[in-house]
Design a protein around this motif. Structure first.
Motif, mmCIF file in Angstrom:
data_model
loop_
_atom_site.group_PDB
_atom_site.id
_atom_site.type_symbol
_atom_site.label_atom_id
_atom_site.label_comp_id
_atom_site.label_asym_id
_atom_site.label_seq_id
_atom_site.Cartn_x
_atom_site.Cartn_y
_atom_site.Cartn_z
ATOM 1 N N GLY A 99 0.815 -1.216 0.000
ATOM 2 C CA GLY A 99 0.000 0.000 0.000
ATOM 3 C C GLY A 99 0.843 1.258 0.000
ATOM 4 N N GLN A 100 1.894 1.262 0.798
ATOM 5 C CA GLN A 100 2.781 2.418 0.819
ATOM 6 C C GLN A 100 3.477 2.603 -0.527
ATOM 7 N N ARG A 102 2.373 1.738 -3.449
ATOM 8 C CA ARG A 102 1.375 2.248 -4.414
ATOM 9 C C ARG A 102 1.218 3.757 -4.323
ATOM 10 N N THR A 103 1.275 4.307 -3.115
ATOM 11 C CA THR A 103 1.073 5.749 -2.949
ATOM 12 C C THR A 103 2.227 6.574 -3.517
ATOM 13 N N LEU A 104 3.336 5.939 -3.839
ATOM 14 C CA LEU A 104 4.511 6.667 -4.329
ATOM 15 C C LEU A 104 4.440 6.987 -5.810
ATOM 16 N N GLY A 105 3.460 6.445 -6.493
ATOM 17 C CA GLY A 105 3.224 6.794 -7.898
ATOM 18 C C GLY A 105 4.385 6.530 -8.835
ATOM 19 N N GLU A 110 10.304 9.760 -4.226
ATOM 20 C CA GLU A 110 9.326 9.532 -3.161
ATOM 21 C C GLU A 110 9.613 8.212 -2.435
#
Length: 118
Positions: A99-100, A102-105, A110
């Protein structure tokens, strides 16, 4: 203290695994946020290599079918992709979850912030 990291792709290694992932990714049936961070559509990102040099500790990057017994045990039920931290006492902990990641795009910068900001 962290002595090394292991990043694990949500894909199998080898020619068949790579082809399966690429086709699945194109059709939207395979996803790996770590792949998006480390690779462009054509090759490994040069900024990934530069980040590894700055990191200060080794990072192994493996496919899910390349894990040893210690990593399999540490992985447990943790969804992939994920990044694991190895400690001096031999313990292995989750550093970044799927999940973490995924949030980094897909951003290497990042990723680096998320990893060293722990």
């Amino acid at each position: 203290m962290i002595v090394s990291y292991t990043a694990i792709y949500n894909a199998n290694g080898g020619i068949a695994g790579e082809v399966r992932y690429v086709i699945g990714h194109l059709f939207g049936t395979a996803e790996c946020a770590l792949c998006d961070i480390t690779h462009s559509p054509i090759r490994r990102k040069p900024e990934w290599d530069r980040m590894l040099q700055r990191l200060g500790v080794p990072m192994a990057v493996l496919h899910r079918n390349q894990l040893d017994a210690a990593l399999i045990a540490a992985l447990g039920t943790t969804p992939l992709p994920a990044v694991f931290a190895h400690h001096p006492d031999g313990s292995i902990t989750v550093a970044l979850t799927a999940g973490q990641l995924r949030t980094l795009g897909g951003s290497v910068s990042e990723f680096e912030k998320a990893l060293i900001g722990r």
